[in-house]
Design an enzyme around this catalytic site. Structure first.
Site, PDB file in Angstrom:
ATOM      1  N   SER A 153      25.090  -9.849 -34.650  1.00 63.51           N
ATOM      2  CA  SER A 153      23.999 -10.735 -35.029  1.00 63.51           C
ATOM      3  C   SER A 153      24.352 -11.487 -36.319  1.00 63.51           C
ATOM      4  O   SER A 153      25.414 -12.088 -36.412  1.00 63.51           O
ATOM      5  CB  SER A 153      22.705  -9.928 -35.153  1.00 63.51           C
ATOM      6  OG  SER A 153      21.586 -10.763 -35.203  1.00 63.51           O
ATOM      7  N   LYS A 188      28.062 -13.251 -37.665  1.00 64.85           N
ATOM      8  CA  LYS A 188      28.378 -14.483 -38.380  1.00 64.85           C
ATOM      9  C   LYS A 188      29.230 -14.147 -39.605  1.00 64.85           C
ATOM     10  O   LYS A 188      30.211 -14.827 -39.920  1.00 64.85           O
ATOM     11  CB  LYS A 188      27.090 -15.186 -38.811  1.00 64.85           C
ATOM     12  CG  LYS A 188      26.026 -15.376 -37.738  1.00 64.85           C
ATOM     13  CD  LYS A 188      24.771 -16.022 -38.316  1.00 64.85           C
ATOM     14  CE  LYS A 188      23.520 -15.720 -37.521  1.00 64.85           C
ATOM     15  NZ  LYS A 188      23.512 -16.156 -36.152  1.00 64.85           N
ATOM     16  N   TRP A 232      18.749 -16.543 -26.932  1.00 59.61           N
ATOM     17  CA  TRP A 232      18.565 -17.066 -28.291  1.00 59.61           C
ATOM     18  C   TRP A 232      19.922 -17.320 -28.954  1.00 59.61           C
ATOM     19  O   TRP A 232      20.090 -18.266 -29.717  1.00 59.61           O
ATOM     20  CB  TRP A 232      17.744 -16.062 -29.095  1.00 59.61           C
ATOM     21  CG  TRP A 232      17.378 -16.452 -30.494  1.00 59.61           C
ATOM     22  CD1 TRP A 232      17.841 -15.893 -31.645  1.00 59.61           C
ATOM     23  CD2 TRP A 232      16.422 -17.447 -30.894  1.00 59.61           C
ATOM     24  NE1 TRP A 232      17.254 -16.475 -32.738  1.00 59.61           N
ATOM     25  CE2 TRP A 232      16.370 -17.434 -32.300  1.00 59.61           C
ATOM     26  CE3 TRP A 232      15.613 -18.339 -30.192  1.00 59.61           C
ATOM     27  CZ2 TRP A 232      15.554 -18.285 -33.032  1.00 59.61           C
ATOM     28  CZ3 TRP A 232      14.789 -19.200 -30.915  1.00 59.61           C
ATOM     29  CH2 TRP A 232      14.761 -19.165 -32.324  1.00 59.61           C
ATOM     30  N   HIS A 285      20.059  -8.234 -26.959  1.00 62.13           N
ATOM     31  CA  HIS A 285      20.647  -8.386 -28.290  1.00 62.13           C
ATOM     32  C   HIS A 285      20.856  -7.020 -28.931  1.00 62.13           C
ATOM     33  O   HIS A 285      19.938  -6.439 -29.512  1.00 62.13           O
ATOM     34  CB  HIS A 285      19.704  -9.243 -29.141  1.00 62.13           C
ATOM     35  CG  HIS A 285      20.274  -9.681 -30.447  1.00 62.13           C
ATOM     36  ND1 HIS A 285      21.242 -10.649 -30.556  1.00 62.13           N
ATOM     37  CD2 HIS A 285      20.002  -9.292 -31.716  1.00 62.13           C
ATOM     38  CE1 HIS A 285      21.537 -10.849 -31.830  1.00 62.13           C
ATOM     39  NE2 HIS A 285      20.794 -10.023 -32.559  1.00 62.13           N
TER      40      HIS A 285
END
Length: 410
Positions: free
Chosen positions: A250, A254, A341, A391
């Site tokens: 998540s 990044k 998403w 997720h």
């Protein structure tokens, strides 16, 4: 008027979230090998000396923010050692990294495989809830840094995220596993950067518009944990510093990508469900967009990134070029079917479009011509899979990460 209310009000003014492939706008991706002066990079030397530094500077100045060039004084303190952890399969160490004479510290939890040859390759990543959430081991210390809620860490959370870390499996495959609580480096809140590592560099001021936000700070912390693994101590004797994989999920996916792009000491980089601002192409405007992420989390990126809210085509780069910055080191991108998403297709396309740089540097790139079916991973120099579910980090993900590491680090 509360900050949360203002953020919700701003988010409500944004266009409706798009989950329809037919509504993805037309876009043209910037060429990873085309420099700002219009010349095309044709050699590995030109990539290393011209294009790579140029791209790294653009990502720093326009998205993640520049990492301070100054260093902080560092000391390492071993807090505990258990040579019979994980039912004897591992040695568990807890090492505190003190910054600036104790003005800030980061606690690293490390599992070293007892039955594997030393030095062992390793995985390193940040966790969301504190080191004690990674495993139910009662000897793992609770963090002293507050949680995202502002509350202190709770004993009730012990082992809550064990499924996301699979410590026994990692150790059984002959790898060390290192993790630290991301809140030790910088709290995940829009607080004007008054806490965490930023004040040690900026005092009471705030970073400039082209200087690092929270993701930049977390990436900095990953490199400082790697420093510790590479240092002259008993840990370094059992970890092969040339075979350390950095990973994240998540927002921390990044972070792992930005850490892997900046710090070439990381031998392999893994992004799990990292989405917008991570592996997913910004120009697709599918699921979370630049405007939405900057509205909900204004502290993650640098101030300049807000110029591209609903203006993605003006970006001087896209996320395939972030993956290209990791080349020729292996990179793996993982998606989840229900995590729309994070735009799974955009994550795959980003990995695919980094291919040209890998091939210029003499390796294969992404072997899959089309997005692979569910749970049919591509294991080329750039790896990719999409699994069933949402997720999260699952046992399936870890099995593929380990397979990828076996292929490229063994």
């Amino acid at each position: 008027m509360s900050v949360l209310f203002i953020a919700a009000l701003a988010a409500s003014a944004l266009p409706e979230t798009n989950y329809d492939e037919s509504k993805v706008p037309e876009y043209a991706l910037p060429d990873a090998l085309l420099t700002l002066d219009g010349s095309r990079v044709e050699t590995a030397e030109a990539w290393r000396t011209k294009r790579r530094p140029e791209l790294l500077r653009l990502f720093a100045e326009q998205m993640y923010g520049k990492t301070p060039s100054a260093s902080l004084p560092v000391e390492y303190e071993t807090l505990s050692v258990d040579e019979n952890a994980l039912d004897g399969a591992a040695t568990r160490k807890q090492i505190r990294i003190h910054f600036s004479g104790g003005a800030l510290h980061m606690d690293v939890l490390l599992f070293l495989p007892n039955g594997a040859p030393s030095p062992a390759p390793a995985f390193i990543g940040l966790n969301f809830g504190g080191n004690h959430t990674v495993h139910s081991d009662p000897g793992i210390r609770l963090p002293e840094s507050p949680m995202r809620t502002g509350e202190p860490a709770s004993e009730e959370e012990r082992g809550k995220s064990a499924g996301r870390w699979q410590a026994e499996t990692v150790v059984s495959r002959g790898y060390a596993l290192a993790t630290a609580y991301y809140g030790d480096i910088d709290p995940d809140m829009d607080d004007g950067f008054r806490n965490g590592v930023h004040p040690l560099f900026h005092g009471e001021g705030v970073p400039a518009a082209d200087e690092w936000g929270s993701i930049g700070a977390w990436a900095w912390g990953l490199s400082r944990a790697l420093d510790m693994l590479l240092s002259e101590n008993s840990v370094a004797a059992r970890v092969d510093g040339s075979r350390v994989a950095v990973l994240g999920h998540s927002r921390l996916g990044k972070t792992a990508l930005w850490a892997g792009a900046q710090d070439e000491r990381f031998a392999l980089t893994i992004s799990n469900n990292s989405g917008c601002g991570g592996a997913a192409l910004s120009r697709r405007r599918f699921g979370e967009t630049v405007a939405r992420i900057n509205t909900a989390f204004p502290h993650w990126f640098c101030g300049n990134f807000k110029r591209y809210n609903e203006n993605e085509n003006a970006l001087p780069f896209d996320q395939h070029q972030l993956i290209a910055l990791i080349a020729p080191r292996p990179a793996y991108v993982a998606s989840a079917e229900e995590d729309r998403w994070a735009d799974p297709r955009g994550e795959f396309l980003s990995a695919k479009h980094a291919d040209s740089v890998y091939r210029l540097l003499g390796t294969d790139g992404m072997s899959a011509e089309e997005m692979p079916p569910l749970e049919s991973p591509a294991m080329s120099r750039i790896g990719y899979h999409i699994r069933r579910g949402g997720h999260d980090v699952k046992a399936y993900d870890w099995a593929r990460f380990l397979d990828f590491a076996d292929k490229h680090l063994r």
